[in-house]
Scaffold this active site. Structure first.
Site, PDB file in Angstrom:
ATOM      1  CE  LYS A   1       0.213  -4.630   3.027  1.00 34.10           C
ATOM      2  NZ  LYS A   1      -0.130  -5.987   2.472  1.00 34.10           N
TER       3      LYS A   1
ATOM      4  CE1 TYR B   1      -3.270  -2.657   5.720  1.00 27.38           C
ATOM      5  CE2 TYR B   1      -3.289  -0.307   5.221  1.00 27.38           C
ATOM      6  CZ  TYR B   1      -3.278  -1.627   4.793  1.00 27.38           C
ATOM      7  OH  TYR B   1      -3.259  -1.907   3.449  1.00 27.38           O
TER       8      TYR B   1
ATOM      9  CB  THR C   1      -0.900  -0.014   1.258  1.00 20.83           C
ATOM     10  OG1 THR C   1      -1.464   1.275   1.453  1.00 20.83           O
ATOM     11  CG2 THR C   1      -0.114  -0.345   2.524  1.00 20.83           C
ATOM     12  CG  ASP C   2      -1.183   4.994  -0.945  1.00 21.86           C
ATOM     13  OD1 ASP C   2      -1.742   4.351  -0.031  1.00 21.86           O
ATOM     14  OD2 ASP C   2      -1.776   5.879  -1.607  1.00 21.86           O
ATOM     15  CD  GLU C   3      -3.569   3.382   4.169  1.00 21.08           C
ATOM     16  OE1 GLU C   3      -3.518   3.420   5.402  1.00 21.08           O
ATOM     17  OE2 GLU C   3      -4.597   3.110   3.526  1.00 21.08           O
TER      18      GLU C   3
HETATM   19  P1  NAD Z   1      -9.399  -7.433   2.297  1.00 20.45           P
HETATM   20  O1  NAD Z   1      -9.381  -7.181   3.776  1.00 20.45           O
HETATM   21  O2  NAD Z   1     -10.662  -7.180   1.539  1.00 20.45           O
HETATM   22  O3  NAD Z   1      -9.010  -8.970   2.020  1.00 20.45           O
HETATM   23  C1  NAD Z   1      -7.966  -9.607   2.683  1.00 20.45           C
HETATM   24  C2  NAD Z   1      -8.119 -11.111   2.456  1.00 20.45           C
HETATM   25  O4  NAD Z   1      -7.031 -11.769   3.114  1.00 20.45           O
HETATM   26  C3  NAD Z   1      -9.415 -11.697   3.023  1.00 20.45           C
HETATM   27  O5  NAD Z   1      -9.997 -12.568   2.080  1.00 20.45           O
HETATM   28  C4  NAD Z   1      -8.949 -12.457   4.258  1.00 20.45           C
HETATM   29  O6  NAD Z   1      -9.783 -13.578   4.561  1.00 20.45           O
HETATM   30  C5  NAD Z   1      -7.554 -12.870   3.848  1.00 20.45           C
HETATM   31  N1  NAD Z   1      -6.670 -13.110   5.006  1.00 20.45           N
HETATM   32  C6  NAD Z   1      -6.518 -12.323   6.099  1.00 20.45           C
HETATM   33  N2  NAD Z   1      -5.628 -12.874   6.947  1.00 20.45           N
HETATM   34  C7  NAD Z   1      -5.177 -14.013   6.354  1.00 20.45           C
HETATM   35  C8  NAD Z   1      -4.232 -15.014   6.712  1.00 20.45           C
HETATM   36  N3  NAD Z   1      -3.565 -14.946   7.871  1.00 20.45           N
HETATM   37  N4  NAD Z   1      -4.022 -16.031   5.865  1.00 20.45           N
HETATM   38  C9  NAD Z   1      -4.692 -16.126   4.696  1.00 20.45           C
HETATM   39  N5  NAD Z   1      -5.616 -15.224   4.313  1.00 20.45           N
HETATM   40  C10 NAD Z   1      -5.854 -14.180   5.128  1.00 20.45           C
HETATM   41  O7  NAD Z   1      -8.186  -6.614   1.716  1.00 20.45           O
HETATM   42  P2  NAD Z   1      -7.995  -5.971   0.264  1.00 20.45           P
HETATM   43  O8  NAD Z   1      -8.528  -4.601   0.269  1.00 20.45           O
HETATM   44  O9  NAD Z   1      -8.446  -6.930  -0.753  1.00 20.45           O
HETATM   45  O10 NAD Z   1      -6.405  -5.848   0.231  1.00 20.45           O
HETATM   46  C11 NAD Z   1      -5.601  -6.886  -0.337  1.00 20.45           C
HETATM   47  C12 NAD Z   1      -4.145  -6.473  -0.229  1.00 20.45           C
HETATM   48  O11 NAD Z   1      -3.943  -5.258  -0.938  1.00 20.45           O
HETATM   49  C13 NAD Z   1      -3.680  -6.218   1.201  1.00 20.45           C
HETATM   50  O12 NAD Z   1      -2.381  -6.716   1.337  1.00 20.45           O
HETATM   51  C14 NAD Z   1      -3.701  -4.703   1.329  1.00 20.45           C
HETATM   52  O13 NAD Z   1      -2.743  -4.258   2.254  1.00 20.45           O
HETATM   53  C15 NAD Z   1      -3.353  -4.292  -0.078  1.00 20.45           C
HETATM   54  N6  NAD Z   1      -3.857  -2.982  -0.521  1.00 20.45           N
HETATM   55  C16 NAD Z   1      -5.174  -2.660  -0.359  1.00 20.45           C
HETATM   56  C17 NAD Z   1      -5.634  -1.436  -0.826  1.00 20.45           C
HETATM   57  C18 NAD Z   1      -7.091  -1.041  -0.736  1.00 20.45           C
HETATM   58  O14 NAD Z   1      -7.435   0.102  -1.066  1.00 20.45           O
HETATM   59  N7  NAD Z   1      -7.987  -1.929  -0.334  1.00 20.45           N
HETATM   60  C19 NAD Z   1      -4.744  -0.544  -1.444  1.00 20.45           C
HETATM   61  C20 NAD Z   1      -3.395  -0.910  -1.587  1.00 20.45           C
HETATM   62  C21 NAD Z   1      -2.970  -2.144  -1.126  1.00 20.45           C
HETATM   63  P1  TYD Z   2     -10.729   3.864   4.237  1.00 17.47           P
HETATM   64  O1  TYD Z   2     -11.682   3.408   3.178  1.00 17.47           O
HETATM   65  O2  TYD Z   2     -10.816   3.246   5.579  1.00 17.47           O
HETATM   66  O3  TYD Z   2      -9.254   3.740   3.618  1.00 17.47           O
HETATM   67  P2  TYD Z   2      -7.827   4.264   4.216  1.00 17.47           P
HETATM   68  O4  TYD Z   2      -7.975   4.698   5.600  1.00 17.47           O
HETATM   69  O5  TYD Z   2      -7.008   3.020   4.100  1.00 17.47           O
HETATM   70  O6  TYD Z   2      -7.399   5.357   3.289  1.00 17.47           O
HETATM   71  O7  TYD Z   2     -10.902   5.431   4.414  1.00 17.47           O
HETATM   72  C1  TYD Z   2     -10.703   6.324   3.340  1.00 17.47           C
HETATM   73  C2  TYD Z   2     -10.828   7.710   3.878  1.00 17.47           C
HETATM   74  O8  TYD Z   2     -12.172   7.925   4.320  1.00 17.47           O
HETATM   75  C3  TYD Z   2      -9.945   7.941   5.092  1.00 17.47           C
HETATM   76  O9  TYD Z   2      -9.413   9.279   5.028  1.00 17.47           O
HETATM   77  C4  TYD Z   2     -10.897   7.814   6.273  1.00 17.47           C
HETATM   78  C5  TYD Z   2     -12.225   8.295   5.692  1.00 17.47           C
HETATM   79  N1  TYD Z   2     -13.446   7.651   6.284  1.00 17.47           N
HETATM   80  C6  TYD Z   2     -14.494   8.460   6.722  1.00 17.47           C
HETATM   81  O10 TYD Z   2     -14.451   9.698   6.645  1.00 17.47           O
HETATM   82  N2  TYD Z   2     -15.602   7.845   7.251  1.00 17.47           N
HETATM   83  C7  TYD Z   2     -15.690   6.492   7.373  1.00 17.47           C
HETATM   84  O11 TYD Z   2     -16.721   5.991   7.902  1.00 17.47           O
HETATM   85  C8  TYD Z   2     -14.619   5.685   6.895  1.00 17.47           C
HETATM   86  C9  TYD Z   2     -14.674   4.184   6.990  1.00 17.47           C
HETATM   87  C10 TYD Z   2     -13.508   6.309   6.345  1.00 17.47           C
END
Ligand code: NAD
Ligand code: TYD
Length: 355
Positions: free
Chosen positions: A162, A158, A132-134
């Site tokens: 990561k 989080y 992630t960019d975070e």
């Molecule tokens: P998500 O929470 O929707 O899905 C995570 C999945 O991993 C779930 O299916 C969960 O059951 C599985 N999981 C959790 N712990 C596990 C373990 N110990 N063993 C096996 N499986 C396990 O997350 P997402 O949004 O799909 O993110 C996927 C990846 O992409 C993550 O690594 C996250 O850090 C990264 N990412 C997410 C975003 C975003 O905006 N959602 C952006 C950049 C990077």
């Molecule tokens: P989120 O979807 O949790 O992603 P991330 O924190 O990983 O960027 O949140 C996106 C943005 O929205 C973040 O600045 C927090 C804000 N947010 C709200 O304002 N209200 C909410 O209920 C949630 C879940 C997030």
């Protein structure tokens, strides 16, 4: 074949579905099925001969060793993670266990497997880590977007977990020669996004007539990318990314949260107007801010664009319209994920955030 972890979650499921729609190469999909993992996301693959689902933990070394030995994947793609910042604030332990300890154990198993491969397979093998960019921390209003050279400054449990996994992946390349690539992507949105995250939460709360809880002033900026564009970037990096490198993934699409929420409301006003004719924006409420809330993320994706020729297919306007339409067409999916555990989370996260 390839081994995908976390392929029942939001991005992993989109990746698996897109991969099998475009390729004959099979996938072993290992997922623990935490609250965020959902087999319903993969329902369309129930009879697909190229998809083998295994329920299990990336930290279960015996299981990973067995899967690697049995299936001999040419690549392992690690999507599995605890992924929600607010949950990491309420309970960081699971983030340490999966994102750090789990990634470490997975790397150990993959290293042992890779060491035993013949030279040609060893050279072709890849471990792709999805991050992630975070990990880069928070930007000021005038700062340049995150490049791959930006220092790591994670601010939440989080992002710290990561960041730790990214460092382990890097170290396994430098120390042991494991052929790794890492992607650091901005905020995703699209189908199968669990409604604890901003965009799907706003859609489902709006439709349920509930408040739309904007943290603080709503002027925090995120850089949004349609999930299928993230998946195409991962495929491209797997195909042609240089070993040991990291690639930032983003669509040059920074927007403050409040603007995102208004866009969602306007699309719902158009596609599913409220019965009383009032705008959905009337449901917006400002609530207490997230502790340590990062103010701004922005991704500089030039390396991926220039080196590997990747471009996103969606603009924010086309992607968000598709996303809102998807949620309107999948009300049963939404109902099914809003289980008792989901209601409990809503209580934990929002009860203490009086407007
Ligand atoms: P998500 O929470 O929707 O899905 C995570 C999945 O991993 C779930 O299916 C969960 O059951 C599985 N999981 C959790 N712990 C596990 C373990 N110990 N063993 C096996 N499986 C396990 O997350 P997402 O949004 O799909 O993110 C996927 C990846 O992409 C993550 O690594 C996250 O850090 C990264 N990412 C997410 C975003 C975003 O905006 N959602 C952006 C950049 C990077
Ligand atoms: P989120 O979807 O949790 O992603 P991330 O924190 O990983 O960027 O949140 C996106 C943005 O929205 C973040 O600045 C927090 C804000 N947010 C709200 O304002 N209200 C909410 O209920 C949630 C879940 C997030």
């Amino acid at each position: 074949m390839i081994l995908v972890t976390g392929g029942a979650g939001f991005i992993g499921a989109n990746f698996v579905l897109d991969w099998l729609a475009q390729s004959d190469e099979a996938i072993v999909n290992l997922d623990k099925l935490t609250y965020a993992g959902n087999r319903e996301n993969l329902a369309s693959l129930s009879d697909h001969p190229g998809h083998l689902f295994v329920q299990g933990d990336i930290g279960d070394s015996a299981l990973i060793d067995r899967l690697l030995k049995q299936h001999k994947p040419r690549a392992v793609l690690n999507f599995a993670a605890e992924s929600h910042v607010d949950r990491s604030i309420h309970g960081p332990e699971d983030f340490i266990q999966t994102n750090i300890v789990g990634s470490f154990r997975l790397l150990e198993s993959v290293r042992a497997h890779w060491n035993g491969l013949p030279a040609d397979e060893k050279a072709a093998f890849r471990f792709l880590h999805v991050s992630t960019d975070e990990v880069y921390g928070s930007l000021g209003p005038g700062d340049a977007a995150f490049s791959e050279a930006h220092r790591y400054e994670p601010n939440s449990p989080y992002s710290a977990s990561k960041a730790a996994s990214d460092h382990l992946v890097r170290a396994y390349h430098h120390t042991y020669g494991l052929p790794v690539v890492t992607t650091n992507c901005s905020n995703n949105y699209g189908p199968y996004h669990f409604p604890e995250k901003l965009i799907p939460l706003m859609i489902v709360n709006a439709l349920a007539g509930k408040p739309l809880p904007v943290y603080g002033d709503g002027m925090q900026v995120r850089d949004w990318l349609y999930v299928k564009d993230h998946c195409s970037a991962i495929r491209r990096v797997l195909e042609a990314g240089r070993v040991g490198e990291t690639y930032n993934v983003g669509g040059w699409n920074e927007k403050p949260n409040i603007e995102i929420v208004h866009t969602v409301c306007q699309l719902l006003d158009e596609l599913r107007p409220r019965a009383d004719g009032r705008p959905y924006a009337s449901q917006i409420t400002h609530v207490a801010d997230r502790p340590g809330h990062d103010r701004r993320y922005a991704i500089d994706a030039r390396k991926l664009e220039q080196e590997l020729g990747w471009r996103p297919a969606e603009t924010f306007e086309t992607g968000i319209r598709k996303t809102v339409a998807w949620y309107l067409e999948h009300e049963e999916w939404v109902r099914n994920v809003q289980s008792g555990a989901y209601q409990n989370w809503v209580q934990v996260n929002y009860a203490g955030r009086a407007a």
